[in-house]
Design an enzyme around this catalytic site. Structure first.
Site, PDB file in Angstrom:
ATOM      1  N   SER A 492       0.817  -1.214   0.000  1.00 36.58           N
ATOM      2  CA  SER A 492       0.000   0.000   0.000  1.00 36.58           C
ATOM      3  C   SER A 492       0.853   1.269   0.000  1.00 36.58           C
ATOM      4  O   SER A 492       1.534   1.564  -0.959  1.00 36.58           O
ATOM      5  CB  SER A 492      -0.963  -0.049   1.195  1.00 36.58           C
ATOM      6  OG  SER A 492      -1.976   0.908   1.082  1.00 36.58           O
ATOM      7  N   ASP A 503      10.360   5.867  -9.831  1.00 33.80           N
ATOM      8  CA  ASP A 503       9.990   6.585 -11.062  1.00 33.80           C
ATOM      9  C   ASP A 503      10.803   7.859 -11.251  1.00 33.80           C
ATOM     10  O   ASP A 503      11.117   8.250 -12.383  1.00 33.80           O
ATOM     11  CB  ASP A 503       8.495   6.912 -11.046  1.00 33.80           C
ATOM     12  CG  ASP A 503       7.627   5.679 -11.230  1.00 33.80           C
ATOM     13  OD1 ASP A 503       8.163   4.627 -11.638  1.00 33.80           O
ATOM     14  OD2 ASP A 503       6.421   5.746 -10.934  1.00 33.80           O
ATOM     15  N   LYS A 518      -0.652  -4.399  -3.275  1.00 33.14           N
ATOM     16  CA  LYS A 518      -1.965  -3.878  -2.891  1.00 33.14           C
ATOM     17  C   LYS A 518      -2.033  -2.407  -3.295  1.00 33.14           C
ATOM     18  O   LYS A 518      -1.498  -1.542  -2.619  1.00 33.14           O
ATOM     19  CB  LYS A 518      -2.231  -4.015  -1.397  1.00 33.14           C
ATOM     20  CG  LYS A 518      -3.627  -3.515  -1.006  1.00 33.14           C
ATOM     21  CD  LYS A 518      -3.836  -3.528   0.506  1.00 33.14           C
ATOM     22  CE  LYS A 518      -5.239  -3.040   0.848  1.00 33.14           C
ATOM     23  NZ  LYS A 518      -5.482  -1.630   0.500  1.00 33.14           N
TER      24      LYS A 518
END
Length: 721
Positions: A492, A503, A518
């Protein structure tokens, strides 16, 4: 996920309004008759799911088959009650469940309840008959313990044989444990006739106990198995229509995705209790699955965390109060089991657990209160090759959701980074292993501590509306080399932070192959609030937790299902487990949306070079080599899933696992300890009190020989060259 109170209140109000309108349409009849509780529950729940779930399901034959398959799995997961002919009777409803829920009937539920009631009475007589006679542990036979690979018994004879093997296996396991305990007792050599075993020898009998022969052990083990089954079947007999209905309703919810659940009123209370993390005594949260109770989380700072042997994924089999006779909790509900597990501070509980590789272990834990500070962000300095490297552990993304002046994980991490900067650290290792997530807002703010302002994550709802969550603070709290440690239990919000770092090319993600996967948001709604006044007679009806949104990285890919793939993969003890979102029933799949506009970090790490150097080091590290052998052995045992019911073979398999574990522990002892030291700011904060300093630094005690942290430090050293 955290929103402002205004957004949460408005959202909940809109959902409740939809539920109310749907309920009027569903249940207002021409004859004004009040519908039954089961009609209201199923109809209202489906209205909420199909209007508010992220990915609503069409109520058709495909939906019906999903419910059928999952309910059958929940109903008789070990395939020990129902016969193949019973399943064929039920299969007539495989494509009719959608029609039943539309017209407010439940013939499938009624028939399954009838069959289970009949078979339960028959099996009670059967297990008592089988356990009345001794087992022959010299016979060369086996049992399939992966029940997904097994079939429902074809007839009564096949069913009897299945039960005989199941009961023999459970008796055999207890006999083997007694043999281990007896051997330990001999090694312990207590000084007096009445000496009690120490916590470390918790599975040893007291010195006053007579030494048992194998035959006596077998008889005692059968007696304990009989008692265990009598208690399980007593619970089954007490299961009423409301509980069956709740189980059926929850199965329907589970077919939408693994995190969508129905809570009966009592179950909601239990859920709320679990979410507080206050299982008094051992500090672990639990979950039920396939008839067993599993450890779902070890609370940082708890007695379990400090003892160290109880792990996420362990199945609890038996509970003993100190040296007293253990009580089997197989088949129990979590709420009942915790009444045995909880206890006064200072008292001892002994848990018999089954590890994921099939081995069993008795774990003694001295109950204690949770050390609150261990639940928060903590940091230390590792001195390596004359360089200071910061270590920052974050157990969870905590926040004060009620605005009561509580602590925030992003604020705490910001403070820890400031202290590490003051120490002059040359790099930072941030540990997110076993971090199951929490506050989304804190994950966004925390990512912004390591880079300039910009988008950090995207959130999309079921209508396709996308919100880009941005850190607007241009200040960078820490700009040096960064390694984020993750494992299969990083989920999460942990995945959001790791994905943003990856990224933006801001740091190195290191650990298991990937994180949990998740990437969804859930909300809990009180169904009672959605009922019109004319249906007050059916209250209380329970609550519904459903998935309403999905997370996406700034590059457009979802964190759902796939998780975050590590830049540098290192051997991990949990890598043999089939753990993660993709292993769940009916998970939402990975997809991607339009990327956000973002600018990668200017000084990105040379991943190719760092990966190659790490791979070479790991290949020559004896501790990693033994860990890899251990993982392969556990994977082999798990995949085979067939256990021998011959005592000598069973003991040999157990001994083989223990030898590999002992080799790993021996290799760990030879590992050079990391040089952790407390931060100067922390020492000043406690006025130089060495007792308080040592207490604050104890979180690093079990990390000094953590080879994964050591490798993360080596990666940072490579980056500094």
């Amino acid at each position: 996920m955290s929103f402002s109170r205004l957004k949460v209140g408005l959202y909940a109000f809109l959902v409740a309004a939809v539920f109310v309108l749907a309920s009027y349409r569903l249940f207002r009849r021409a004859d004004s008759a009040v519908p039954s509780k089961d009609q209201v529950l199923i109809g209202l729940m489906l209205s909420g799911l199909n209007s508010q779930h992220y990915q609503p399901e069409k109520i058709d034959d495909v939906f019906s088959k999903r419910v059928f398959d999952l309910y059958l799995k929940h109903l008789d997961n070990r395939k020990q009650f129902l016969l193949a002919t019973d399943v064929e009777q039920l299969r007539r409803y495989q494509t009719q469940i959608d029609d039943e829920v539309k017209r407010g009937t439940h013939e499938f539920l009624d028939l399954s309840t009838k069959l289970m009631t009949e078979r339960t009475k028959e099996m009670q007589a059967l297990y008592r008959e089988i356990l009345a006679k001794p087992f022959d542990f010299s016979a060369d036979e086996t049992l399939q313990t992966d029940f997904d690979k097994a079939s429902f018994p074809a007839d009564k004879a096949a069913q009897r044989e299945l039960w005989r093997k199941l009961l023999k296996y459970e008796t055999l396991s207890r006999v083997s444990e007694m043999m281990d305990a007896q051997e330990k007792a001999k090694e312990a050599k207590p000084s007096g006739a009445t000496a009690a075993p120490k916590a470390a020898d918790a599975d040893a009998p007291t010195a006053a106990e007579p030494v048992r022969t194998p035959a006596q052990m077998e008889a005692e083990a059968r007696k304990r198995v009989l008692k265990s089954y009598d208690e399980q079947f007593e619970d089954l007999a007490d299961m009423d229509g409301n509980e069956r209905l709740a189980e059926y309703a929850n199965t329907i919810a589970n077919t939408y995705d693994p995190h969508t659940e129905y809570f009966a009123p009592k179950a909601k209370e239990d859920f709320d209790y679990e979410m507080t993390g206050r299982f008094e005594g051992i500090g672990a949260t639990l979950r039920e699955k396939d008839g067993l109770i599993y450890v779902d989380e070890i609370i940082p700072g708890s007695a379990s965390a400090r003892q160290g042997d109880l792990k996420k994924g362990d199945a609890l089999l038996r509970v003993a109060q100190g040296a007293a006779e253990p009580v089997s909790i197989e088949g129990w509900r979590t709420a009942k089991a915790v009444t045995l597990i909880r206890g006064k501070k200072g008292s001892e509980v002994r848990l018999t657990v089954r590890k994921p590789d099939g081995s069993t272990k008795i774990i003694p834990i001295i109950r204690d209160v949770v050390v609150v500070d261990d639940k928060y962000a903590q940091s230390s300095v590792i001195t390596d090759k004359g360089q200071k490297i910061g270590y920052l552990r974050l157990p969870g993304f905590y926040a004060d959701f009620n605005d009561n002046g509580g602590r925030s994980s992003s604020d705490d991490v910001k403070k820890e980074l400031a202290k590490l900067n003051a120490e002059g650290v040359k790099g930072v290792v941030m540990d997110l292993r076993f971090n199951g997530g929490g506050s989304l807002t804190d994950a966004v703010s925390m990512a912004g501590l390591f880079m300039d302002s910009g988008p950090m994550v995207q959130v999309r709802d079921g209508q396709g509306r996308t919100q880009v969550l941005t850190d607007n603070d241009p200040r960078v709290q820490y700009s040096g080399p960064l390694v984020i440690l993750v494992n299969k239990y990083s989920a999460s919000a942990s995945e959001i932070l790791a994905a943003a770092i990856q990224d933006y090319h801001r740091g190195v993600i290191m650990g298991s192959t990937s994180t949990y996967g998740k990437g969804t948001v859930q909300r809990i709604f009180d169904l009672d609030e959605a009922l019109p006044a004319e249906l007050n007679s059916v209250k209380p009806i329970g609550s519904l937790k459903l998935t309403t949104q999905k997370f996406y990285r700034v590059n457009g890919g979802s964190t759902q299902f796939k998780g975050v793939v590590s830049d540098i993969v290192v051997p991990d003890l949990y890598s043999y487990l089939d753990q993660g979102e993709k292993e769940s029933d009916y998970p939402l799949k990975w997809d991607e949306i339009q990327p956000a506009r973002y600018k990668p970090w200017g000084d990105s790490p040379n991943l190719e070079k760092l990966r190659a150097n790490s791979k070479a080091r790991v290949a020559t590290n004896p501790s990693f080599k033994v860990m890899d052998d251990m993982v392969k052995s556990m994977r082999k045992r798990k995949d085979e899933s067939v256990v021998s019911l011959k005592l000598s073979n069973f003991r040999a398999e157990q001994q083989e696992s223990k030898l590999i574990s002992d080799r790993y522990e021996a290799a760990q002892k030879t590992t050079t300890a990391l040089a952790f030291s407390p931060l100067a700011a922390d020492v000043r904060a406690v006025g130089g009190d060495t007792v308080k300093v040592n207490r604050a630094a104890r979180f690093t005690k079990g990390l000094k020989k953590d080879i994964t942290i050591a490798e993360a430090v080596a990666v940072i050293q490579d980056e500094l060259k």
